[in-house]
Design a protein around this motif. Sequence first.
Motif, mmCIF file in Angstrom:
data_model
loop_
_atom_site.group_PDB
_atom_site.id
_atom_site.type_symbol
_atom_site.label_atom_id
_atom_site.label_comp_id
_atom_site.label_asym_id
_atom_site.label_seq_id
_atom_site.Cartn_x
_atom_site.Cartn_y
_atom_site.Cartn_z
ATOM 1 N N HIS A 120 0.858 -1.182 0.000
ATOM 2 C CA HIS A 120 0.000 0.000 0.000
ATOM 3 C C HIS A 120 0.894 1.232 0.000
ATOM 4 N N ARG A 121 0.520 2.218 -0.798
ATOM 5 C CA ARG A 121 1.326 3.440 -0.918
ATOM 6 C C ARG A 121 0.685 4.606 -0.183
ATOM 7 N N VAL A 122 1.549 5.524 0.247
ATOM 8 C CA VAL A 122 1.127 6.844 0.703
ATOM 9 C C VAL A 122 1.973 7.857 -0.063
ATOM 10 N N GLU A 123 1.331 8.908 -0.580
ATOM 11 C CA GLU A 123 2.034 9.906 -1.390
ATOM 12 C C GLU A 123 1.628 11.315 -0.997
ATOM 13 N N PRO A 124 2.533 12.282 -1.152
ATOM 14 C CA PRO A 124 2.131 13.689 -1.018
ATOM 15 C C PRO A 124 1.382 14.128 -2.261
ATOM 16 N N ASN A 125 0.516 15.091 -2.114
ATOM 17 C CA ASN A 125 -0.292 15.563 -3.242
ATOM 18 C C ASN A 125 0.535 16.531 -4.086
ATOM 19 N N MET A 126 1.331 15.969 -4.986
ATOM 20 C CA MET A 126 2.255 16.782 -5.775
ATOM 21 C C MET A 126 1.575 17.527 -6.917
ATOM 22 N N PHE A 127 0.442 17.027 -7.381
ATOM 23 C CA PHE A 127 -0.211 17.638 -8.537
ATOM 24 C C PHE A 127 -1.400 18.511 -8.161
ATOM 25 N N GLY A 128 -1.722 18.583 -6.879
ATOM 26 C CA GLY A 128 -2.701 19.549 -6.403
ATOM 27 C C GLY A 128 -4.147 19.129 -6.460
ATOM 28 N N ASN A 129 -4.517 18.315 -7.427
ATOM 29 C CA ASN A 129 -5.927 17.955 -7.581
ATOM 30 C C ASN A 129 -6.112 16.446 -7.687
ATOM 31 N N ILE A 130 -5.210 15.690 -7.090
ATOM 32 C CA ILE A 130 -5.254 14.240 -7.181
ATOM 33 C C ILE A 130 -5.924 13.671 -5.931
ATOM 34 N N ASN A 131 -6.872 12.777 -6.141
ATOM 35 C CA ASN A 131 -7.551 12.121 -5.033
ATOM 36 C C ASN A 131 -6.930 10.752 -4.755
ATOM 37 N N PRO A 134 -7.782 3.343 -4.683
ATOM 38 C CA PRO A 134 -7.568 2.075 -3.976
ATOM 39 C C PRO A 134 -6.093 1.668 -3.997
ATOM 40 N N GLY A 135 -5.514 1.547 -2.817
ATOM 41 C CA GLY A 135 -4.120 1.158 -2.712
ATOM 42 C C GLY A 135 -3.144 2.294 -2.574
ATOM 43 N N THR A 136 -3.599 3.527 -2.765
ATOM 44 C CA THR A 136 -2.725 4.700 -2.633
ATOM 45 C C THR A 136 -3.474 5.816 -1.907
ATOM 46 N N LEU A 137 -2.921 6.228 -0.787
ATOM 47 C CA LEU A 137 -3.492 7.321 0.000
ATOM 48 C C LEU A 137 -2.730 8.596 -0.308
ATOM 49 N N ILE A 138 -3.441 9.628 -0.757
ATOM 50 C CA ILE A 138 -2.834 10.924 -1.081
ATOM 51 C C ILE A 138 -3.046 11.872 0.093
ATOM 52 N N LEU A 139 -1.954 12.437 0.605
ATOM 53 C CA LEU A 139 -2.021 13.338 1.755
ATOM 54 C C LEU A 139 -1.503 14.728 1.386
#
Length: 278
Positions: A120-131, A134-139
């Motif tokens: 499972h991934r966690v990512e910073p919201n680098m593109f500004g409008n990404i939700n 499933p499998g990737t949480l954008i913070l």
Amino acid sequence: MLTFCISTFNNLPYLKIAIDSVRKNSYFKNAPFIIHAENCSDGTDEWLKENSEKYNLKYYIDKNDVPLGIGGGMNFCADRVETKYIMFLHSDFYVTTNWDKALLDVFDKYPNDKMWVCSHRVEPNMFGNINSRPGTLILPKETFGAYWNDFKHQEFNEWGKEFVALNDFKIPKGEGVSGLIRKKDWDEIGGNDPLFAPASWEDMDLFLRMLNKNYKFVLTSKSLVWHFGARGSHRLEENNNQSSQRQREAEQKNIKKWLGKWKSLPIFDEYGMIKGLQ
């Protein structure tokens, strides 16, 4: 049991974080570790020479005129693996405690299946409008940081322990890497198709071929990784937070290559996983 594999291109600040986290947080801390450094000019080659003994790395400095790219770099590493399993990573990752054992545990549950098992991934919201998907949480960027020099790795690892303890689910999806696969199953499927070098569409092509051969896909919440997001391919920090020219050109060329090979565009299931062709 397994070999860690990273192929990298001019991503040294993040590569350092990835390697250090693998050696500190993995269950199999002393497993073989292969690094493929392709056409690097940012000090990666020199850093590997100076730190290979410290981190017990087997590294390859690759200078070429036709880049292998992400998929080809994975193939390069896999060809040199001698263990039962291959654990693929990219250089813009940070792994949490026992992330590797959690993936291997899935194979214990399905010993007879050919599988691609991923974290499972966690990512910073680098593109500004990404939700989140499933499998990737954008913070938000400020939660744990978004760059190599502001990433709160200790806080994230502690948060990750809580996430893993509170969640126990599996998604039938391949979310790229980190990904664990048996070496024999990787060899059987033929790895990534060099047609799609240096980047874009190679993972979808791989997963479609796996689906056609009845490979099982499992994304487990018990293995958690931080993905800095688009640093290895889109090169955001070098391009004013926009995708690199190499990435843009590859995406345009490779959709044509995809259609030349498969004759139709892919279709996806409710998890965003390729499930076939139109």
